[in-house]
Design a protein around this motif. Sequence first.
Motif, short mmCIF file in Angstrom:
data_model
loop_
_atom_site.label_atom_id
_atom_site.label_comp_id
_atom_site.label_asym_id
_atom_site.label_seq_id
_atom_site.Cartn_x
_atom_site.Cartn_y
_atom_site.Cartn_z
N UNK A 113 47.53 -8.79 7.00
CA UNK A 113 47.57 -10.22 7.30
C UNK A 113 48.72 -10.88 6.55
N UNK A 114 48.90 -10.49 5.31
CA UNK A 114 49.92 -11.12 4.48
C UNK A 114 51.33 -10.81 4.97
N UNK A 115 51.54 -9.58 5.44
CA UNK A 115 52.89 -9.18 5.86
C UNK A 115 53.19 -9.54 7.31
N UNK A 116 52.17 -9.89 8.08
CA UNK A 116 52.41 -10.22 9.49
C UNK A 116 53.37 -11.40 9.64
N UNK A 117 53.19 -12.43 8.82
CA UNK A 117 54.07 -13.60 8.93
C UNK A 117 55.50 -13.27 8.53
N UNK A 118 55.67 -12.34 7.58
CA UNK A 118 57.02 -11.92 7.19
C UNK A 118 57.75 -11.29 8.36
N UNK A 134 51.94 0.42 7.67
CA UNK A 134 52.89 1.09 8.57
C UNK A 134 52.42 1.10 10.02
N UNK A 135 51.13 1.32 10.25
CA UNK A 135 50.62 1.45 11.61
C UNK A 135 50.72 0.16 12.42
N UNK A 136 50.83 -0.98 11.75
CA UNK A 136 50.86 -2.26 12.46
C UNK A 136 52.28 -2.69 12.81
N UNK A 137 53.29 -2.00 12.30
CA UNK A 137 54.68 -2.36 12.58
C UNK A 137 55.06 -1.95 14.01
N UNK A 138 56.06 -2.60 14.59
CA UNK A 138 56.60 -2.11 15.87
C UNK A 138 57.03 -0.65 15.72
N UNK A 139 56.87 0.13 16.77
CA UNK A 139 57.13 1.57 16.66
C UNK A 139 58.51 1.89 16.12
N UNK A 140 59.50 1.08 16.50
CA UNK A 140 60.87 1.34 16.05
C UNK A 140 61.05 1.11 14.56
N UNK A 141 60.15 0.33 13.95
CA UNK A 141 60.29 -0.01 12.54
C UNK A 141 59.37 0.81 11.63
N UNK A 155 60.02 -22.11 1.55
CA UNK A 155 61.01 -22.89 2.31
C UNK A 155 61.01 -22.52 3.78
N UNK A 156 60.88 -21.24 4.08
CA UNK A 156 61.02 -20.77 5.46
C UNK A 156 59.72 -20.75 6.27
N UNK A 157 58.60 -20.51 5.57
CA UNK A 157 57.33 -20.35 6.27
C UNK A 157 56.26 -21.33 5.82
N UNK A 158 56.54 -22.04 4.74
CA UNK A 158 55.54 -22.94 4.17
C UNK A 158 54.77 -22.26 3.04
N UNK A 159 54.38 -23.03 2.04
CA UNK A 159 53.73 -22.47 0.86
C UNK A 159 52.45 -21.72 1.21
N UNK A 160 51.71 -22.21 2.20
CA UNK A 160 50.43 -21.59 2.54
C UNK A 160 50.60 -20.20 3.15
N UNK A 161 51.83 -19.84 3.55
CA UNK A 161 52.06 -18.48 4.05
C UNK A 161 51.81 -17.45 2.95
N UNK A 162 51.93 -17.88 1.71
CA UNK A 162 51.66 -16.98 0.58
C UNK A 162 50.17 -16.66 0.47
#
Length: 310
Positions: free
Chosen positions: A53-58, A146-153, A270-277
């Motif tokens: 969940x945390x890395x999805x927004x990144x 790793x399993x949630x990343x796009x296959x190319x990544x 700055x880019x996603x908002x503080x609550x993204x953390x």
Amino acid sequence: MSTSSSSLVVDPKMSVLAPPPAIPKPVVFATSGLGGMIGWLVVHPANTTAVRMNLASMEGRKFSFKAMIKENGAMSLYDGLAAGLWRQVFYATTRFGLFEVCRDKLHEIRGKTDFGGRVVVGAATGATAAFISCPMEVATVRMSNDATLPKAERRNYTGMVDVVKRIYTEEGAKAFWRGATPFCQRAALVGVFQVATLDQFKELYAQKLNQKKNSIPNVFCAAMTSGLIYSIATMPLEASKNRMASQKPDAVTGMLRYTSTLQTLKSVSANEGFLALYNGFLPYYIRCGGHTVCMFIAVQMLRDSYKSFQ
């Protein structure tokens, strides 16, 4: 003197019962590590969910638990379990074992164990344990997500040995400590908040809810309340650590997006908002409070078992 009282050990110089023998230091460390591993078996799915969940927004994705299970299966929640257990071998063994040893040594030197001393020891041993276990933390984060990343990544790690070998050969030894600063800062804060609040909540619930102190209900309530406080305090550092540990160098410049705790916090805010953390906070809280409960109960049971054989 009755038969039952004559079997008690009495100090010949003082008419008081002798204290029970101290648990040997190797047993302190071993039970801390085993208790940490047992607790992690219970909460690893919550940790995997929190990381994803945390890395999805990144990665510019919207996280869906239902879609994740549908695509990868329920057993994907245990991705990275081996690395997580190895993390506990180093982290829990060092953090809790070293805390007790240092706390007792400080008591010998100062003649007392006060609140301030426990906080300092908790912070220092937490940060030390995090630095030692950081390679396993990096491996856990990467394998869990790793399993949630796009296959190319995807890195397509095949297991614990593969992830360690590939990080070392492809990125160098320094990559094992990527995110070490926020990880150590988080661990120090956990040590401070846990020491500062856990015993206080045990006392509070014992008084207000008529619970027996250190009983399972008492430990559960205190740990989940304490866990809520330090989860709120440490989630931004956890998010920073996850991003720094999982990132790849830019394909063109070779530079990393996140280079320090402060830079990561500022960039995400700055880019996603503080609550993204705080993306993934609920499973992170379940992991923090749940692991505390399970680990402390497991450690106590292991030590009671050890004493029963003495």
